[in-house]
Design an enzyme around this catalytic site. Structure first.
Site, PDB file in Angstrom:
ATOM      1  N   VAL A 154      -9.385  12.617   7.705  1.00  9.74           N
ATOM      2  CA  VAL A 154      -8.860  11.264   7.927  1.00  9.74           C
ATOM      3  C   VAL A 154      -7.335  11.369   7.978  1.00  9.74           C
ATOM      4  CG1 VAL A 154      -8.725   8.904   7.047  1.00  9.74           C
ATOM      5  CG2 VAL A 154     -10.818  10.261   6.696  1.00  9.74           C
ATOM      6  N   GLY A 180       0.183   2.395   6.601  1.00  8.90           N
ATOM      7  CA  GLY A 180       0.481   1.147   5.905  1.00  8.90           C
ATOM      8  C   GLY A 180       0.187  -0.099   6.718  1.00  8.90           C
ATOM      9  N   GLY A 222      -3.031  -0.743   7.947  1.00 13.67           N
ATOM     10  CA  GLY A 222      -4.465  -1.013   7.917  1.00 13.67           C
ATOM     11  C   GLY A 222      -5.291  -0.170   8.866  1.00 13.67           C
ATOM     12  N   LEU A 223      -4.659   0.777   9.556  1.00 24.45           N
ATOM     13  CA  LEU A 223      -5.400   1.589  10.518  1.00 24.45           C
ATOM     14  C   LEU A 223      -6.360   2.564   9.847  1.00 24.45           C
ATOM     15  CD1 LEU A 223      -2.645   2.312  13.179  1.00 24.45           C
ATOM     16  CD2 LEU A 223      -4.457   0.601  13.239  1.00 24.45           C
ATOM     17  N   GLY A 224      -5.984   3.077   8.688  1.00 23.90           N
ATOM     18  CA  GLY A 224      -6.890   3.954   7.946  1.00 23.90           C
ATOM     19  C   GLY A 224      -8.166   3.218   7.571  1.00 23.90           C
ATOM     20  N   LYS A 225      -8.024   1.961   7.168  1.00 25.69           N
ATOM     21  CA  LYS A 225      -9.197   1.137   6.847  1.00 25.69           C
ATOM     22  C   LYS A 225     -10.066   0.929   8.078  1.00 25.69           C
ATOM     23  CE  LYS A 225      -6.832  -1.522   3.329  1.00 25.69           C
ATOM     24  NZ  LYS A 225      -6.236  -2.818   3.048  1.00 25.69           N
ATOM     25  N   TYR A 276      -9.305   5.240  -1.117  1.00 27.90           N
ATOM     26  CA  TYR A 276     -10.758   5.342  -0.950  1.00 27.90           C
ATOM     27  C   TYR A 276     -11.512   4.477  -1.959  1.00 27.90           C
ATOM     28  CZ  TYR A 276      -9.754   9.014   2.361  1.00 27.90           C
ATOM     29  OH  TYR A 276      -9.289   9.705   3.446  1.00 27.90           O
TER      30      TYR A 276
END
Length: 174
Positions: free
Chosen positions: A111, A119, A121-124, A154
């Site tokens: 990931v 920061g 929200g793209l990881g979400k 996570y």
């Protein structure tokens, strides 16, 4: 492993993607001079290895042999990437993948979000898409390995460290 029963009791199976690219409507904003209105979600396995290497390098990951990366991608069950498209170019700005036994278990790997896009929200978004697709495949146990500095990220997504005292074990050649 009672934990897994409660972890997924409120999960639902969603719709699958009809196209390789879907516009992320929630990103129709500008953050710190980065226009996210041209960021697309892709589930194609056709990833440019050099772009992926640049993305991983941008966050300080150790370089891996491209030959092995290609093999890992080939054997991944799901690949999610975020592509920034402009009039003249495209750029890989996010990536994650999962491997699975296609019956019970899957593990999420690699990931990564480019520092310029962290920061936001793209990881979400990437994680939600991976989990959604794994749940569509009726995978009930989803695992991942996390560096200490991202455990809280996570946890906010519902992952639990050492559920029911279960510990991961590793074997390395001596």
């Amino acid at each position: 492993m009672i934990f897994w029963k409660t972890f997924f009791q409120n999960s639902t199976v969603g719709e699958s993607y009809e196209n390789n690219f879907k516009k992320l409507f929630l990103l129709d904003k500008t953050f710190d001079k980065i226009e996210l209105k041209d960021v697309y979600l892709s589930n194609t396995k056709n990833i440019n290895l050099y772009e992926l290497e640049q993305l991983c390098d941008s966050v300080g990951w150790v370089k891996r042999p491209l030959k092995k990366v290609k093999i890992a991608l080939k054997h991944s069950s799901i690949i999610i990437s975020l592509i920034q498209k402009n009039d003249s170019s495209t750029r890989l700005v996010g990536f994650a993948r999962a491997t699975s036994d296609n019956g019970f278990n899957a593990t999420i790997w690699d990931v990564v979000i480019h520092p310029d896009f962290q920061g936001l929200g793209l990881g979400k978004v990437v994680m939600h898409q991976l989990i959604k697709q794994l749940r569509q495949a009726e995978i009930s146990t989803i695992t991942l390995f996390a560096e200490p500095d991202v455990i809280s990220f996570y946890r906010k997504l519902g992952f639990i460290k050492d559920p029911d005292g279960v510990k991961g074990m590793f074997w390395y050649p001596r």
